[in-house]
Design a protein around this motif. Structure first.
Motif, PDB file in Angstrom:
ATOM      1  N   ALA A 162      36.085 -18.600  60.903  1.00 20.17           N
ATOM      2  CA  ALA A 162      37.472 -19.007  61.180  1.00 20.17           C
ATOM      3  C   ALA A 162      38.155 -20.289  61.082  1.00 20.17           C
ATOM      4  O   ALA A 162      39.119 -20.509  60.684  1.00 20.17           O
ATOM      5  CB  ALA A 162      37.829 -18.638  62.575  1.00 20.17           C
ATOM      6  N   SER A 163      37.143 -21.141  61.169  1.00 18.22           N
ATOM      7  CA  SER A 163      37.521 -22.672  60.931  1.00 18.22           C
ATOM      8  C   SER A 163      37.693 -23.079  59.627  1.00 18.22           C
ATOM      9  O   SER A 163      38.386 -24.168  59.067  1.00 18.22           O
ATOM     10  CB  SER A 163      36.559 -23.506  61.533  1.00 18.22           C
ATOM     11  OG  SER A 163      35.194 -23.169  60.893  1.00 18.22           O
ATOM     12  N   ASN A 164      37.223 -22.235  58.509  1.00 22.42           N
ATOM     13  CA  ASN A 164      37.601 -22.202  57.272  1.00 22.42           C
ATOM     14  C   ASN A 164      37.651 -20.851  56.495  1.00 22.42           C
ATOM     15  O   ASN A 164      37.122 -20.291  55.913  1.00 22.42           O
ATOM     16  CB  ASN A 164      36.309 -22.951  56.410  1.00 22.42           C
ATOM     17  CG  ASN A 164      36.243 -23.167  54.915  1.00 22.42           C
ATOM     18  OD1 ASN A 164      37.482 -23.513  54.390  1.00 22.42           O
ATOM     19  ND2 ASN A 164      35.459 -23.395  54.122  1.00 22.42           N
ATOM     20  N   PRO A 165      38.997 -20.307  57.005  1.00 24.85           N
ATOM     21  CA  PRO A 165      39.356 -19.200  56.546  1.00 24.85           C
ATOM     22  C   PRO A 165      39.419 -18.676  55.312  1.00 24.85           C
ATOM     23  O   PRO A 165      39.641 -17.544  54.730  1.00 24.85           O
ATOM     24  CB  PRO A 165      40.757 -19.023  57.341  1.00 24.85           C
ATOM     25  CG  PRO A 165      41.354 -20.174  57.468  1.00 24.85           C
ATOM     26  CD  PRO A 165      40.329 -21.128  57.555  1.00 24.85           C
ATOM     27  N   ASN A 166      39.583 -19.747  54.218  1.00 30.63           N
ATOM     28  CA  ASN A 166      40.017 -19.374  52.727  1.00 30.63           C
ATOM     29  C   ASN A 166      38.673 -19.136  51.973  1.00 30.63           C
ATOM     30  O   ASN A 166      38.933 -18.608  50.876  1.00 30.63           O
ATOM     31  CB  ASN A 166      40.620 -20.531  52.256  1.00 30.63           C
ATOM     32  CG  ASN A 166      42.137 -20.828  52.732  1.00 30.63           C
ATOM     33  OD1 ASN A 166      42.789 -19.972  53.240  1.00 30.63           O
ATOM     34  ND2 ASN A 166      42.376 -22.275  52.955  1.00 30.63           N
ATOM     35  N   VAL A 167      37.505 -19.202  52.543  1.00 31.78           N
ATOM     36  CA  VAL A 167      36.247 -19.054  51.795  1.00 31.78           C
ATOM     37  C   VAL A 167      35.476 -17.802  52.326  1.00 31.78           C
ATOM     38  O   VAL A 167      35.357 -17.826  53.558  1.00 31.78           O
ATOM     39  CB  VAL A 167      35.314 -20.348  51.556  1.00 31.78           C
ATOM     40  CG1 VAL A 167      34.144 -19.817  50.941  1.00 31.78           C
ATOM     41  CG2 VAL A 167      36.230 -21.260  51.046  1.00 31.78           C
ATOM     42  N   LEU A 168      35.174 -16.712  51.551  1.00 32.20           N
ATOM     43  CA  LEU A 168      34.577 -15.507  52.004  1.00 32.20           C
ATOM     44  C   LEU A 168      33.428 -15.214  50.768  1.00 32.20           C
ATOM     45  O   LEU A 168      33.914 -15.024  49.863  1.00 32.20           O
ATOM     46  CB  LEU A 168      35.283 -14.288  52.318  1.00 32.20           C
ATOM     47  CG  LEU A 168      34.931 -13.114  52.535  1.00 32.20           C
ATOM     48  CD1 LEU A 168      34.107 -12.899  53.690  1.00 32.20           C
ATOM     49  CD2 LEU A 168      35.876 -11.751  52.428  1.00 32.20           C
ATOM     50  N   SER A 169      32.054 -15.113  51.477  1.00 32.61           N
ATOM     51  CA  SER A 169      31.026 -14.493  50.475  1.00 32.61           C
ATOM     52  C   SER A 169      30.513 -13.591  50.946  1.00 32.61           C
ATOM     53  O   SER A 169      30.196 -13.331  52.258  1.00 32.61           O
ATOM     54  CB  SER A 169      30.178 -15.773  50.467  1.00 32.61           C
ATOM     55  OG  SER A 169      30.672 -16.974  49.891  1.00 32.61           O
TER      56      SER A 169
ATOM     57  N   ILE B 128      26.736 -11.455  44.498  1.00 33.64           N
ATOM     58  CA  ILE B 128      27.408 -12.193  45.561  1.00 33.64           C
ATOM     59  C   ILE B 128      28.697 -12.203  45.062  1.00 33.64           C
ATOM     60  O   ILE B 128      28.975 -12.457  43.918  1.00 33.64           O
ATOM     61  CB  ILE B 128      26.745 -13.595  45.633  1.00 33.64           C
ATOM     62  CG1 ILE B 128      25.407 -13.535  46.261  1.00 33.64           C
ATOM     63  CG2 ILE B 128      27.840 -14.374  46.643  1.00 33.64           C
ATOM     64  CD1 ILE B 128      24.714 -15.004  46.292  1.00 33.64           C
ATOM     65  N   LEU B 129      29.850 -11.883  45.881  1.00 33.28           N
ATOM     66  CA  LEU B 129      31.133 -12.037  45.530  1.00 33.28           C
ATOM     67  C   LEU B 129      31.847 -13.146  46.418  1.00 33.28           C
ATOM     68  O   LEU B 129      31.681 -13.013  47.760  1.00 33.28           O
ATOM     69  CB  LEU B 129      32.183 -10.768  45.781  1.00 33.28           C
ATOM     70  CG  LEU B 129      33.454 -10.725  45.466  1.00 33.28           C
ATOM     71  CD1 LEU B 129      34.033 -11.260  44.132  1.00 33.28           C
ATOM     72  CD2 LEU B 129      34.101  -9.495  46.051  1.00 33.28           C
ATOM     73  N   GLU B 130      32.144 -14.265  46.012  1.00 34.83           N
ATOM     74  CA  GLU B 130      32.859 -15.346  46.746  1.00 34.83           C
ATOM     75  C   GLU B 130      34.430 -15.139  46.363  1.00 34.83           C
ATOM     76  O   GLU B 130      34.879 -15.152  45.362  1.00 34.83           O
ATOM     77  CB  GLU B 130      32.542 -16.768  46.335  1.00 34.83           C
ATOM     78  CG  GLU B 130      32.920 -17.778  46.982  1.00 34.83           C
ATOM     79  CD  GLU B 130      32.899 -19.102  46.724  1.00 34.83           C
ATOM     80  OE1 GLU B 130      31.768 -19.974  47.360  1.00 34.83           O
ATOM     81  OE2 GLU B 130      33.422 -19.540  45.786  1.00 34.83           O
ATOM     82  N   THR B 131      35.291 -15.175  47.503  1.00 37.16           N
ATOM     83  CA  THR B 131      36.786 -15.134  47.466  1.00 37.16           C
ATOM     84  C   THR B 131      37.213 -16.402  48.401  1.00 37.16           C
ATOM     85  O   THR B 131      36.701 -16.792  49.059  1.00 37.16           O
ATOM     86  CB  THR B 131      37.056 -13.972  48.374  1.00 37.16           C
ATOM     87  OG1 THR B 131      36.576 -12.644  47.990  1.00 37.16           O
ATOM     88  CG2 THR B 131      38.886 -13.815  48.340  1.00 37.16           C
ATOM     89  N   LYS B 132      37.867 -17.130  47.278  1.00 38.71           N
ATOM     90  CA  LYS B 132      38.615 -18.295  47.855  1.00 38.71           C
ATOM     91  C   LYS B 132      40.181 -18.191  47.682  1.00 38.71           C
ATOM     92  O   LYS B 132      40.645 -18.053  46.572  1.00 38.71           O
ATOM     93  CB  LYS B 132      37.969 -19.403  46.938  1.00 38.71           C
ATOM     94  CG  LYS B 132      38.835 -20.915  47.644  1.00 38.71           C
ATOM     95  CD  LYS B 132      37.943 -22.071  46.767  1.00 38.71           C
ATOM     96  CE  LYS B 132      38.558 -23.229  47.768  1.00 38.71           C
ATOM     97  NZ  LYS B 132      37.974 -24.113  47.132  1.00 38.71           N
ATOM     98  N   VAL B 133      40.797 -18.011  48.828  1.00 37.72           N
ATOM     99  CA  VAL B 133      42.265 -17.910  48.911  1.00 37.72           C
ATOM    100  C   VAL B 133      42.870 -19.251  48.511  1.00 37.72           C
ATOM    101  O   VAL B 133      42.473 -20.334  48.999  1.00 37.72           O
ATOM    102  CB  VAL B 133      42.667 -17.667  50.287  1.00 37.72           C
ATOM    103  CG1 VAL B 133      44.214 -17.482  50.252  1.00 37.72           C
ATOM    104  CG2 VAL B 133      42.254 -16.241  50.407  1.00 37.72           C
ATOM    105  N   THR B 134      43.630 -19.329  47.435  1.00 35.71           N
ATOM    106  CA  THR B 134      44.162 -20.398  46.933  1.00 35.71           C
ATOM    107  C   THR B 134      45.773 -20.726  47.299  1.00 35.71           C
ATOM    108  O   THR B 134      46.333 -21.792  47.271  1.00 35.71           O
ATOM    109  CB  THR B 134      43.946 -20.590  45.317  1.00 35.71           C
ATOM    110  OG1 THR B 134      44.815 -19.358  44.655  1.00 35.71           O
ATOM    111  CG2 THR B 134      42.653 -20.795  45.072  1.00 35.71           C
ATOM    112  N   LYS B 135      46.375 -19.450  47.949  1.00 32.95           N
ATOM    113  CA  LYS B 135      47.874 -19.514  48.150  1.00 32.95           C
ATOM    114  C   LYS B 135      48.207 -18.419  49.169  1.00 32.95           C
ATOM    115  O   LYS B 135      47.545 -17.175  48.923  1.00 32.95           O
ATOM    116  CB  LYS B 135      48.462 -19.484  46.810  1.00 32.95           C
ATOM    117  CG  LYS B 135      50.068 -19.405  46.971  1.00 32.95           C
ATOM    118  CD  LYS B 135      50.950 -19.465  45.796  1.00 32.95           C
ATOM    119  CE  LYS B 135      52.425 -19.621  45.850  1.00 32.95           C
ATOM    120  NZ  LYS B 135      53.099 -19.530  44.442  1.00 32.95           N
TER     121      LYS B 135
END
Length: 114
Positions: free
Chosen positions: A34-41, A48-55
């Motif tokens: 939760a402290s780094n909510p933009n990155v999910l692996s 491995i699917l890495e999702t990084k919210v950019t906007k």
């Protein structure tokens, strides 16, 4: 969909790790904080699917609904390859509509992904 306390006592955030594991099913293992909510692996048996919210954007909540939109970069990496394996890079936009539950937490949504 599960929500957790953000830590300030006033806000909740979607538990992306828990939600992703439930959507993927089976042997999926998600890494998210939760402290780094933009990155999910999410790791499954072969990828491995890495999702990084950019906007991300939210509309002003009304008494019954609110909406959100996210744009993310997805990196799909096959496991078991060599160090020269190139990940597949994709983009994803998710738009959601949320309704409030009786206890003031978001309860249901409709979403679309592009």
């Amino acid at each position: 969909v599960r929500f957790i306390d953000y830590g300030d006592g006033d806000h909740v955030v979607a538990d992306r790790g828990w939600n992703a594991e439930r959507r993927a099913g089976g042997d999926a293992k998600a890494t998210w904080e939760a402290s780094n909510p933009n990155v999910l692996s999410v790791q499954q048996s072969k990828t491995i699917l890495e999702t990084k919210v950019t906007k991300r954007s939210f509309e002003q909540p009304s008494s019954s609904t609110f909406g959100s939109s996210e744009f993310a970069r997805l990196a799909l990496v096959p496991l078991g390859g060599t160090l020269t394996t190139i990940p597949q890079i994709l983009a994803q936009r998710t738009q959601q509509r949320w309704r409030w539950a009786d206890d003031d937490t978001p309860s249901s949504s409709s979403s679309s992904q592009e």
